[in-house]
Scaffold this active site. Structure first.
Site, short mmCIF file in Angstrom:
data_model
loop_
_atom_site.label_atom_id
_atom_site.label_comp_id
_atom_site.label_asym_id
_atom_site.label_seq_id
_atom_site.Cartn_x
_atom_site.Cartn_y
_atom_site.Cartn_z
N ASP A 260 49.29 68.34 82.63
CA ASP A 260 49.29 69.79 82.85
C ASP A 260 48.91 70.47 81.54
O ASP A 260 49.50 70.18 80.49
CB ASP A 260 50.67 70.26 83.31
CG ASP A 260 50.64 71.72 83.76
OD1 ASP A 260 50.43 71.95 84.96
OD2 ASP A 260 50.83 72.61 82.90
N ASN A 268 44.33 82.24 79.65
CA ASN A 268 43.66 83.21 80.52
C ASN A 268 43.91 84.64 80.06
O ASN A 268 42.99 85.48 80.09
CB ASN A 268 44.15 83.03 81.96
CG ASN A 268 43.51 81.85 82.65
OD1 ASN A 268 42.40 81.44 82.31
ND2 ASN A 268 44.19 81.28 83.64
N ASP A 277 38.47 78.59 82.45
CA ASP A 277 37.62 77.69 83.24
C ASP A 277 36.95 76.65 82.34
O ASP A 277 36.80 75.49 82.73
CB ASP A 277 36.55 78.50 83.98
CG ASP A 277 37.13 79.36 85.09
OD1 ASP A 277 38.31 79.17 85.44
OD2 ASP A 277 36.40 80.24 85.59
N GLU A 303 45.79 74.01 86.91
CA GLU A 303 45.51 73.34 85.66
C GLU A 303 46.21 72.00 85.58
O GLU A 303 46.47 71.47 84.51
CB GLU A 303 45.92 74.21 84.46
CG GLU A 303 47.41 74.44 84.31
CD GLU A 303 47.94 75.60 85.13
OE1 GLU A 303 49.11 75.96 84.93
OE2 GLU A 303 47.19 76.13 85.97
#
Length: 414
Positions: A260, A268, A277, A303
């Site tokens: 993770d 973000n 991304d 993610e």
């Protein structure tokens, strides 16, 4: 038109259709192997057409050699197509030597090829040898499946039928005839019929293989996550279930690694979703390049990634995870600040013979939570497997990891 002439014309029509079919496959799907197979049948068609020319204008030595060489070249092109399809080395030197020696032999023996039994054997032998080279190409592939094996068997039989033709010629009274009278003979009907059956069997097997390949590619593309380049959740589950069954059947260990990305929400929020991304894309690329060839990797959440390592025990899987953690943590990602580094946390679990994917995911997920809670950028191993007497995992129908990402886009582990 004689019966042999009708059979020859039928063979020409079939060759045209088959060449067109393989050419269509090559244009539709860009497969080079299909182009070689199309070229094989087109070359064979041209060689067969010369039979009408020989019947009408006589069998000169050059015409006999060109006719012989054209059909031998068709079998050579077929072998190239077979090798290209399975990714094998093309034995150019071996096939080129056979082709050159055979042309020279046919030129020197053209006067007695059709009149003597052994002359007919010499004429047909190169065809058989070229087909058997194709058999060798197929069986050199350790990853061959049943269709590949079937093609090898058909090629072997096709090679044998070339060596049966001198016998058929002798039994049917075709020896001693002028080659220009070939289409008037009973032997021609037999020979053309044998060739047509083998050519159709080879073509149908190859068409089935190409159809299977196209279907497999379409399925694989549907199972790939477009952003990370690894499997999506459905593709990952399907491939892992097969890997688990295979591991149990062979008594091999299998381990699961969950990863993770750390502080992903912060990425973000501070750098933008496009940067997030890029991090996901970079981690997917990293997994594909860092993992061994048998590794099954999938993106199972926003993610979160999962990796299954068949044949790998817990200690080796933890070592793999530690190496991945350290390497990714030092990786600079193109398009992002050069000084910025990104990390991931890992949970590792080794499967048990009676354990399913959901249970492995749950245990690895618990280890991953511990890695997050104890500071992130860490690897933790799962607790031993305890069978669920109540069958709760099977009743839910989905793993905790998958369920969490269905219900939450933020998550507590970020």
């Amino acid at each position: 038109m004689s019966s042999a002439g009708v059979a020859l014309f039928t063979n020409l029509v079939v060759a045209v259709l088959l060449a067109s079919a393989f050419l269509a496959i090559s244009f539709y799907d860009g497969r080079r192997a299909a182009r070689w197979i199309a070229l094989s049948y087109a070359t064979g068609m041209a060689a067969l057409s010369l039979e009408f020319v020989i019947a009408g204008f006589g069998a000169s030595r050059p015409m006999v050699v060109v006719n012989f060489g054209g059909f031998l070249l068709a079998t050579l092109f077929f072998n190239v197509g077979v090798a290209r399809r399975i990714g094998a080395r093309v034995p150019w030197a071996l096939m080129g030597t056979l082709f050159g020696v055979s042309l020279l032999t046919t030129w020197l023996s053209a006067d007695w090829t059709g009149h003597l039994f052994w002359g007919s054997v010499v004429y047909q032998l190169p065809y058989a040898l070229m087909q058997w080279i194709g058999v060798g190409i197929i069986f050199s592939d350790r990853k061959r499946d049943r269709l590949d094996t079937m093609l090898g068997v058909v090629l072997a039989i096709s090679g044998v039928q070339f060596l049966l033709k001198p016998v058929m010629k002798w039994l049917s009274g075709g020896l001693g005839q002028d080659p220009a009278l070939y289409l008037e003979s009973t032997y021609a009907v037999i020979s053309l019929s044998m060739s047509a059956i083998c050519a159709l069997a080879l073509a149908l097997t190859m068409l089935a293989m190409f159809a299977r390949d196209v279907l497999r590619d379409v399925t694989q593309r549907a199972e790939i996550d477009p952003m990370s380049g690894v499997l999506n959740r459905g593709g990952f589950a399907r491939q892992v279930e097969m890997a688990l069954r295979d591991a149990v059947a062979h008594g091999l260990p299998v381990s699961l690694v969950l990863a993770d990305l750390d502080h992903f929400k912060q990425v973000n929020d501070t750098l933008g979703h496009a940067s997030g991304d890029r991090v996901i894309e970079a981690f997917g690329t990293f997994i594909r390049s860092a993992g061994e060839h048998r590794l099954i990797a999938g993106r199972i959440g926003g993610e979160e990634f999962a990796m299954v390592l068949p044949g790998v025990n817990l200690a080796a899987a933890r070592l793999f995870a530690e190496t991945a953690r350290s390497s990714f943590g030092s990786l600079a990602i193109a398009g992002l600040p050069i000084q910025r580094r990104f990390t991931a946390s890992f949970g590792v679990a080794e499967g048990y013979p009676d354990e399913g994917l959901d249970s492995m995911l749950r245990r690895a997920d618990e280890a991953l939570y511990r890695a997050k809670a104890e500071g992130r950028n860490a690897v933790r191993t799962a607790l031993p497997y305890v069978p669920d007497a109540l069958g709760l995992a099977s009743a839910t129908g989905a793993s905790p990891v998958v369920r969490r990402y269905r219900t939450s886009s933020s998550g507590a582990k970020r």
